[in-house]
Design a protein around this motif. Structure first.
Motif, PDB file in Angstrom:
ATOM      1  N   LEU A 145      10.642  10.707   4.740  1.00 24.76           N
ATOM      2  CA  LEU A 145       9.668  10.777   3.604  1.00 24.76           C
ATOM      3  C   LEU A 145       9.535  10.143   2.294  1.00 24.76           C
ATOM      4  N   PRO A 146       9.015   9.033   2.207  1.00 19.59           N
ATOM      5  CA  PRO A 146       9.201   8.389   0.798  1.00 19.59           C
ATOM      6  C   PRO A 146       8.430   9.068  -0.275  1.00 19.59           C
ATOM      7  N   LYS A 147       8.673   9.037  -1.433  1.00 19.89           N
ATOM      8  CA  LYS A 147       8.058   9.520  -2.745  1.00 19.89           C
ATOM      9  C   LYS A 147       6.552   8.867  -2.528  1.00 19.89           C
TER      10      LYS A 147
ATOM     11  N   SER B 215       0.809  -1.170  -0.030  1.00 20.71           N
ATOM     12  CA  SER B 215      -0.022  -0.034   0.023  1.00 20.71           C
ATOM     13  C   SER B 215       0.670   1.175  -0.017  1.00 20.71           C
ATOM     14  N   ILE B 216       0.370   2.285  -0.308  1.00 18.48           N
ATOM     15  CA  ILE B 216       0.962   3.628  -0.481  1.00 18.48           C
ATOM     16  C   ILE B 216       1.463   4.034   1.029  1.00 18.48           C
ATOM     17  N   PRO B 217       2.753   4.585   1.096  1.00 19.94           N
ATOM     18  CA  PRO B 217       3.151   4.674   2.393  1.00 19.94           C
ATOM     19  C   PRO B 217       2.364   6.095   2.947  1.00 19.94           C
ATOM     20  N   VAL B 218       2.172   6.084   4.213  1.00 22.12           N
ATOM     21  CA  VAL B 218       1.433   7.181   4.948  1.00 22.12           C
ATOM     22  C   VAL B 218       2.333   7.472   6.083  1.00 22.12           C
TER      23      VAL B 218
ATOM     24  N   GLN C  81       5.084  18.425  -5.212  1.00 23.32           N
ATOM     25  CA  GLN C  81       5.117  18.089  -6.443  1.00 23.32           C
ATOM     26  C   GLN C  81       6.152  17.249  -6.975  1.00 23.32           C
ATOM     27  N   SER C  82       7.333  17.479  -6.304  1.00 25.49           N
ATOM     28  CA  SER C  82       8.475  16.728  -6.834  1.00 25.49           C
ATOM     29  C   SER C  82       8.460  15.337  -6.282  1.00 25.49           C
ATOM     30  N   ASN C  83       7.884  15.120  -5.194  1.00 23.67           N
ATOM     31  CA  ASN C  83       7.720  14.046  -4.377  1.00 23.67           C
ATOM     32  C   ASN C  83       6.537  13.083  -4.494  1.00 23.67           C
ATOM     33  N   LEU C  84       5.409  13.934  -5.162  1.00 19.89           N
ATOM     34  CA  LEU C  84       4.225  13.086  -5.549  1.00 19.89           C
ATOM     35  C   LEU C  84       3.626  12.942  -4.419  1.00 19.89           C
TER      36      LEU C  84
END
Length: 195
Positions: A87-89, A13-16, A138-141
């Motif tokens: 913080l991951p993308k 899943s997407i990282p939170v 924006q650069s990290n989505l």
């Protein structure tokens, strides 16, 4: 909300990432993620200026990362370098914060210092953190949501407006019992869908 109340997500899943500043008085662990319809956080980073509140939080949420004094976010430095590493993308980022109400409470009457008081002025750190994240969004989505709360009726109307302008969202007045174990009316600024 308990862990079993979280929406089901896949192992990939997407990282939170959650950042908590000061004691967001009694917002139940996990409720924000449940409210937002997202998974629970993979990374939970907290700042707290009150040592006793920090001990309670550490007891209930031992897996969180505790950074200590939120004032480290007042200027570029260790706090932001730490966030850059953690913080991951493609992360969903929730800023969950309650700023000190010592100077806004009506208990102090007309003599209260308001948002410029020595404790309540720390609300600017929430805005500073949000702006730092938005510059890199924006650069990290990243997707960024904010939950901020403070006392009712303590904030003067012009102060409430100032916070609303800075956060880019109007507050809702609700009882903290809707989100926590406290029975207390609070202003909540939520920039996520809510009823």
């Amino acid at each position: 909300a308990t862990d079993s109340n979280y929406p089901k997500t896949s192992a990939k899943s997407i990282p939170v990432m959650s950042t908590r500043m000061f004691p967001c008085r009694g917002v139940r662990r996990g409720y924000v993620w449940y409210l937002a319809g997202g998974p629970k956080p993979h990374v939970d980073i907290r700042w707290e200026n009150d040592r006793d509140a920090m001990k309670v939080a550490q007891h209930h949420c031992p897996d969180a990362i505790y950074r200590g004094d939120a004032r480290e976010l007042a200027e570029p430095g260790a706090g932001y370098e730490f966030l850059e590493q953690k913080l991951p993308k493609n992360a969903l980022i929730y800023i969950v914060a309650g700023f000190p109400c010592d100077d806004t409470t009506i208990v102090k009457g007309d003599s209260r210092a308001g948002l410029r008081g020595s404790r309540s002025k720390l609300w600017h750190l929430i805005v500073t953190l949000k702006q730092w994240l938005e510059k890199r969004q924006q650069s990290n989505l990243w997707s960024i949501s904010t939950v901020v709360e403070n006392v009712w009726p303590g904030l003067r109307p012009q102060e409430r407006e100032e916070v609303s302008e800075a956060l880019g969202v109007r507050p809702i007045l609700t009882d903290a019992a809707d989100l926590s174990w406290n029975i207390r009316r609070r202003w909540f600024w939520l920039d996520m869908p809510h009823d």
